[in-house]
Design an enzyme around this catalytic site. Structure first.
Site, PDB file in Angstrom:
ATOM      1  CE1 TYR A   1      -3.164   2.988   0.634  1.00  0.00           C
ATOM      2  CE2 TYR A   1      -2.956   2.925   2.850  1.00  0.00           C
ATOM      3  CZ  TYR A   1      -3.442   3.227   1.771  1.00  0.00           C
ATOM      4  OH  TYR A   1      -4.140   4.666   2.044  1.00  0.00           O
TER       5      TYR A   1
ATOM      6  CE1 TYR B   1      -1.086   1.670   5.892  1.00  0.00           C
ATOM      7  CE2 TYR B   1      -0.928  -0.653   5.352  1.00  0.00           C
ATOM      8  CZ  TYR B   1      -1.671   0.352   6.010  1.00  0.00           C
ATOM      9  OH  TYR B   1      -2.778   0.265   6.325  1.00  0.00           O
TER      10      TYR B   1
END
Length: 153
Positions: A81, A84
């Site tokens: 993601y 992140y």
């Protein structure tokens, strides 16, 4: 023998996906991690300033834990993601100027799956001079190489 006070403080955060998120197609938005994904997982480790000399050891501890979690995470491809940030997936360096789109594919397809090429095209049209960039930016392509895709937007 290590004591608890000298161990890294590791955290694993599970962000629930599915349900409402699964109702939106993976290719509808840049964030593709929808149907079939139960969680986004954040792996964190931190230490006190006096332990800075052991930071390499703590980071190795986290990387080992991350590796052991691999069999329980997404495969084909292993996904990530973009919020992140994982610089271990790759970053731009001085040798990537001539093939930036393919270099960025290493992390771009993990963050955006099948949406990567569409986002390269968007970057090419919206920000060809790379005003907005970071070590894992989506790079613009040349407008000449992007021309065949302009009709499929």
């Amino acid at each position: 023998m290590n004591t608890i006070g000298t161990q890294p403080k590791g955290h694993v955060i599970f962000d629930a996906y599915g349900r409402m998120m699964s109702r939106i197609e993976s290719n509808a938005l840049p964030f593709p991690h929808r149907d079939g994904n139960l969680y986004g997982i954040q792996y964190l480790v931190h230490w006190d300033e006096e332990d800075d000399g052991r930071s390499g050891e703590y980071i190795h501890w986290l990387q080992t834990f991350y590796h052991h979690m691999g069999p329980f995470a997404s495969k084909g491809p292993r996904a990530a993601y973009v919020n992140y940030v994982d610089l271990d997936l790759g970053v731009f360096n001085g040798s990537t100027k001539h093939n930036a789109v393919e270099t960025a594919r290493a992390w771009g397809e993990k963050y955006f799956l099948q949406n990567y090429d569409r986002l390269v095209l968007a970057k090419t049209l919206i920000d060809p001079k790379k005003v907005f960039n970071n070590p894992q930016s989506i790079p613009p392509s040349s407008l000449v190489s992007a021309a065949p895709y302009l009709y499929n937007i």
